[in-house]
Scaffold this motif. Structure first.
Motif, PDB file in Angstrom:
ATOM      1  N   ALA A   1       0.839  -1.193   0.000  1.00  0.00           N
ATOM      2  CA  ALA A   1       0.000   0.000   0.000  1.00  0.00           C
ATOM      3  C   ALA A   1       0.878   1.248   0.000  1.00  0.00           C
ATOM      4  CB  ALA A   1      -0.895   0.002   1.238  1.00  0.00           C
ATOM      5  N   PRO A   2       0.425   2.331  -0.619  1.00  0.00           N
ATOM      6  CA  PRO A   2       1.221   3.565  -0.628  1.00  0.00           C
ATOM      7  C   PRO A   2       1.323   4.135   0.788  1.00  0.00           C
ATOM      8  CG  PRO A   2      -0.936   3.946  -1.594  1.00  0.00           C
ATOM      9  CD  PRO A   2      -0.826   2.474  -1.342  1.00  0.00           C
ATOM     10  N   ARG A   3       2.424   4.788   1.030  1.00  0.00           N
ATOM     11  CA  ARG A   3       2.647   5.368   2.354  1.00  0.00           C
ATOM     12  C   ARG A   3       1.876   6.678   2.481  1.00  0.00           C
ATOM     13  NH1 ARG A   3       6.963   2.966   5.064  1.00  0.00           N
ATOM     14  NH2 ARG A   3       8.240   1.659   3.733  1.00  0.00           N
ATOM     15  N   LYS A   4       1.309   6.872   3.663  1.00  0.00           N
ATOM     16  CA  LYS A   4       0.528   8.078   3.896  1.00  0.00           C
ATOM     17  C   LYS A   4       1.440   9.290   4.064  1.00  0.00           C
ATOM     18  CE  LYS A   4      -3.144   9.913   6.792  1.00  0.00           C
ATOM     19  NZ  LYS A   4      -4.067   9.652   7.889  1.00  0.00           N
ATOM     20  N   TYR A   5       2.582   9.070   4.696  1.00  0.00           N
ATOM     21  CA  TYR A   5       3.528  10.160   4.944  1.00  0.00           C
ATOM     22  C   TYR A   5       4.813   9.904   4.150  1.00  0.00           C
ATOM     23  CZ  TYR A   5       0.438  10.936   8.943  1.00  0.00           C
ATOM     24  OH  TYR A   5      -0.650  11.151   9.749  1.00  0.00           O
ATOM     25  N   PRO A   6       5.377  10.942   3.545  1.00  0.00           N
ATOM     26  CA  PRO A   6       6.627  10.753   2.778  1.00  0.00           C
ATOM     27  C   PRO A   6       7.780  10.332   3.684  1.00  0.00           C
ATOM     28  CG  PRO A   6       5.716  12.973   2.445  1.00  0.00           C
ATOM     29  CD  PRO A   6       4.888  12.307   3.483  1.00  0.00           C
ATOM     30  N   LEU A   7       8.729   9.631   3.101  1.00  0.00           N
ATOM     31  CA  LEU A   7       9.891   9.141   3.837  1.00  0.00           C
ATOM     32  C   LEU A   7      10.701  10.299   4.420  1.00  0.00           C
ATOM     33  CD1 LEU A   7      11.335   6.587   4.661  1.00  0.00           C
ATOM     34  CD2 LEU A   7      12.622   6.689   2.537  1.00  0.00           C
ATOM     35  N   GLU A   8      10.798  11.389   3.683  1.00  0.00           N
ATOM     36  CA  GLU A   8      11.539  12.569   4.184  1.00  0.00           C
ATOM     37  C   GLU A   8      10.943  13.080   5.482  1.00  0.00           C
ATOM     38  OE1 GLU A   8      11.444  15.548   1.189  1.00  0.00           O
ATOM     39  OE2 GLU A   8      12.720  14.435  -0.194  1.00  0.00           O
ATOM     40  N   LEU A   9       9.606  13.139   5.539  1.00  0.00           N
ATOM     41  CA  LEU A   9       8.930  13.609   6.752  1.00  0.00           C
ATOM     42  C   LEU A   9       9.208  12.663   7.912  1.00  0.00           C
ATOM     43  CD1 LEU A   9       6.961  15.480   8.256  1.00  0.00           C
ATOM     44  CD2 LEU A   9       5.109  14.040   7.401  1.00  0.00           C
ATOM     45  N   ARG A  10       9.175  11.378   7.648  1.00  0.00           N
ATOM     46  CA  ARG A  10       9.455  10.397   8.697  1.00  0.00           C
ATOM     47  C   ARG A  10      10.856  10.588   9.267  1.00  0.00           C
ATOM     48  NH1 ARG A  10       7.143   4.736   7.695  1.00  0.00           N
ATOM     49  NH2 ARG A  10       5.072   5.190   6.957  1.00  0.00           N
ATOM     50  N   GLU A  11      11.835  10.672   8.352  1.00  0.00           N
ATOM     51  CA  GLU A  11      13.230  10.823   8.799  1.00  0.00           C
ATOM     52  C   GLU A  11      13.423  12.131   9.561  1.00  0.00           C
ATOM     53  OE1 GLU A  11      15.319  10.424   5.135  1.00  0.00           O
ATOM     54  OE2 GLU A  11      15.143   8.229   5.123  1.00  0.00           O
ATOM     55  N   ARG A  12      12.838  13.211   9.045  1.00  0.00           N
ATOM     56  CA  ARG A  12      12.983  14.510   9.708  1.00  0.00           C
ATOM     57  C   ARG A  12      12.340  14.494  11.090  1.00  0.00           C
ATOM     58  NH1 ARG A  12       9.833  18.831   7.011  1.00  0.00           N
ATOM     59  NH2 ARG A  12       8.566  18.885   8.861  1.00  0.00           N
ATOM     60  N   ALA A  13      11.161  13.875  11.214  1.00  0.00           N
ATOM     61  CA  ALA A  13      10.467  13.815  12.498  1.00  0.00           C
ATOM     62  C   ALA A  13      11.283  13.035  13.527  1.00  0.00           C
ATOM     63  CB  ALA A  13       9.091  13.181  12.309  1.00  0.00           C
ATOM     64  N   VAL A  14      11.829  11.902  13.119  1.00  0.00           N
ATOM     65  CA  VAL A  14      12.645  11.098  14.040  1.00  0.00           C
ATOM     66  C   VAL A  14      13.897  11.874  14.430  1.00  0.00           C
ATOM     67  CG1 VAL A  14      14.024   8.985  14.243  1.00  0.00           C
ATOM     68  CG2 VAL A  14      11.744   8.896  13.227  1.00  0.00           C
ATOM     69  N   ARG A  15      14.523  12.523  13.457  1.00  0.00           N
ATOM     70  CA  ARG A  15      15.729  13.312  13.738  1.00  0.00           C
ATOM     71  C   ARG A  15      15.409  14.441  14.718  1.00  0.00           C
ATOM     72  NH1 ARG A  15      16.694  16.045   9.239  1.00  0.00           N
ATOM     73  NH2 ARG A  15      16.591  14.105   8.065  1.00  0.00           N
ATOM     74  N   MET A  16      14.275  15.125  14.518  1.00  0.00           N
ATOM     75  CA  MET A  16      13.880  16.208  15.430  1.00  0.00           C
ATOM     76  C   MET A  16      13.675  15.670  16.843  1.00  0.00           C
ATOM     77  SD  MET A  16      11.257  18.434  13.090  1.00  0.00           S
ATOM     78  CE  MET A  16      10.736  19.472  14.440  1.00  0.00           C
TER      79      MET A  16
END
Length: 102
Positions: free
Chosen positions: A3-18
């Motif tokens: 299934a397509p991801r609801k949130y882009p990978l960039e957002l995921r990585e940035r959120a975890v980094r933050m």
């Protein structure tokens, strides 16, 4: 099919980094609201990132998940091939043995 991801990978990585670089660590709920994502989604991303870094033992790392999925596909394919071979061998054994009742 995945299934397509609801949130882009960039957002995921940035959120975890933050989350990881903030001192003191912010509340997940507050950070999720600031980023416009669901808090449980952010919590899952953080847990997965920790598992990928080897900081958690209760989850598989992403590479391990991918390997497990690949191995399961391979096992399924091999089982199907074995079943075909088993059926073919029974068929040909019956054809080659004239004394065997049909």
């Amino acid at each position: 099919m995945v299934a397509p991801r609801k949130y882009p990978l960039e957002l995921r990585e940035r959120a975890v980094r933050m989350y990881r670089t903030s001192d003191p660590r912010p509340q997940i709920k507050r950070l999720a609201v600031d980023l416009g994502v669901h808090p449980e989604a952010l919590r899952g991303w953080i847990r997965q990132a920790e598992a990928d870094r080897g900081e958690r033992d209760d989850r598989l790392a992403t590479a391990e998940k991918e390997e497990l999925a690949q191995l399961r596909r391979e096992v399924k394919e091999l089982r199907r091939a074995n079943e075909i071979l088993r059926t073919a061998s029974a068929f040909f054994a019956g054809q080659l043995d004239p004394t065997r009742p049909r």
